[in-house]
Design an enzyme around this catalytic site. Structure first.
Site, mmCIF file in Angstrom:
data_model
loop_
_atom_site.group_PDB
_atom_site.id
_atom_site.type_symbol
_atom_site.label_atom_id
_atom_site.label_comp_id
_atom_site.label_asym_id
_atom_site.label_seq_id
_atom_site.Cartn_x
_atom_site.Cartn_y
_atom_site.Cartn_z
ATOM 1 N N SER A 133 0.818 -1.208 0.000
ATOM 2 C CA SER A 133 0.000 0.000 0.000
ATOM 3 C C SER A 133 0.859 1.268 0.000
ATOM 4 C CB SER A 133 -0.957 0.007 1.193
ATOM 5 O OG SER A 133 -0.262 -0.153 2.403
ATOM 6 N N HIS A 186 1.643 5.449 4.992
ATOM 7 C CA HIS A 186 0.924 5.840 3.780
ATOM 8 C C HIS A 186 1.302 7.259 3.343
ATOM 9 C CE1 HIS A 186 -2.507 2.750 4.579
ATOM 10 N NE2 HIS A 186 -1.430 2.207 4.048
#
Length: 260
Positions: A133, A186
């Site tokens: 991710s 992230h």
């Protein structure tokens, strides 16, 4: 901007998978292979994760392995579904050699180093992270910058927001809705994607002149199936799929990550 995404029709999905470019195939294969290998060797996941207090000169490989290591089967599947169209599009635009050099190098190490500086240096924490991710949000941020140039704003009810902020909204929603995700991880991936999209770190890509010489010298287009040339007009022996899905229609499943 548009993305190539698998169609749910089984025949088209099979065709899409069979035509994925080479670097995309390698990265997906490595992620699956590491997950399979971690079933009998349960400590493999721990050895490949980015654990701040276990990163040293001898274990610097963790800065390259953490994006292709996952916590479990569902973590793996969600990330692979999210990253495949993004990665395929990036490779179709930049070529196989550029993509391989970036994702095996700075696109893994730079978000990892920033994460270590924040987690260990500022927060004094030691939260491990792993998962593709980080690349999903890196690529989403890069695409958001491209979309912003053509369409600077999108509407949220009566309000307008800059298009480049789209990945940030997804990151925030993900951190609230999905447990064991790393907000910092992230954001580190997104930061590198923004820098790449704004051309601040384009120097990290190998010189195109050298890549063209290598392609001709080694005859890579003829030797490697699914190879994508650095030459934008040449897409290898098998070609790559046209892009068709706009950024706004990307599934929010690009969100699972890392952590715990």
């Amino acid at each position: 901007m548009a993305f190539a995404a698998p169609n749910l029709n089984p025949a088209r999905l099979r065709s899409y998978v069979l035509r994925l470019p080479l670097c995309t195939r390698i990265i997906l294969f490595l992620a699956v292979a590491l997950w399979v290998a971690s079933i009998p060797w349960t400590d493999l996941r721990q050895k490949c994760a980015l654990i701040p207090d276990q990163v040293s000169f001898a274990t610097g490989y963790r800065l390259n392995t953490y994006p292709i290591t996952h916590l479990g089967f569902f973590h793996l599947i969600i990330n692979l579904v999210a990253i495949t169209p993004l990665l395929e599009r990036f490779e179709s635009e930049h070529g196989t050699l550029v993509s391989f050099s970036l994702f095996s190098g700075p696109f893994a190490t730079l978000p990892g180093v920033i994460y270590l500086l924040i987690e260990r240096g500022i927060l004094r924490g030691n939260t491990p992270v792993q998962g593709a991710s980080v690349w999903v949000f890196l690529l989403l941020s890069f695409e958001a910058i491209k979309t912003h140039r053509a369409n600077p704003y999108f509407s949220i009810g009566p309000y307008k927001a800059p298009t480049w902020t789209t990945p940030l909204f997804v990151i925030l929603i993900t951190s609230f809705l999905i447990p064991n995700t790393s907000l910092i991880g992230h954001l580190c991936g997104a930061a590198i994607g923004y820098l790449w999209g704004m051309n601040y770190i384009k120097f990290l890509a190998p010189p195109e002149k050298i890549l063209r010489w290598l392609e001709r010298k080694l005859n890579l287009l003829a030797r490697l199936p699914h190879y994508v040339s650095v030459d934008k007009s040449t897409f290898g022996r098998y070609g790559v799929l046209p892009s068709s899905m706009p950024l706004q229609n990307m599934p929010a499943g690009s969100s699972q990550k890392l952590g715990a």
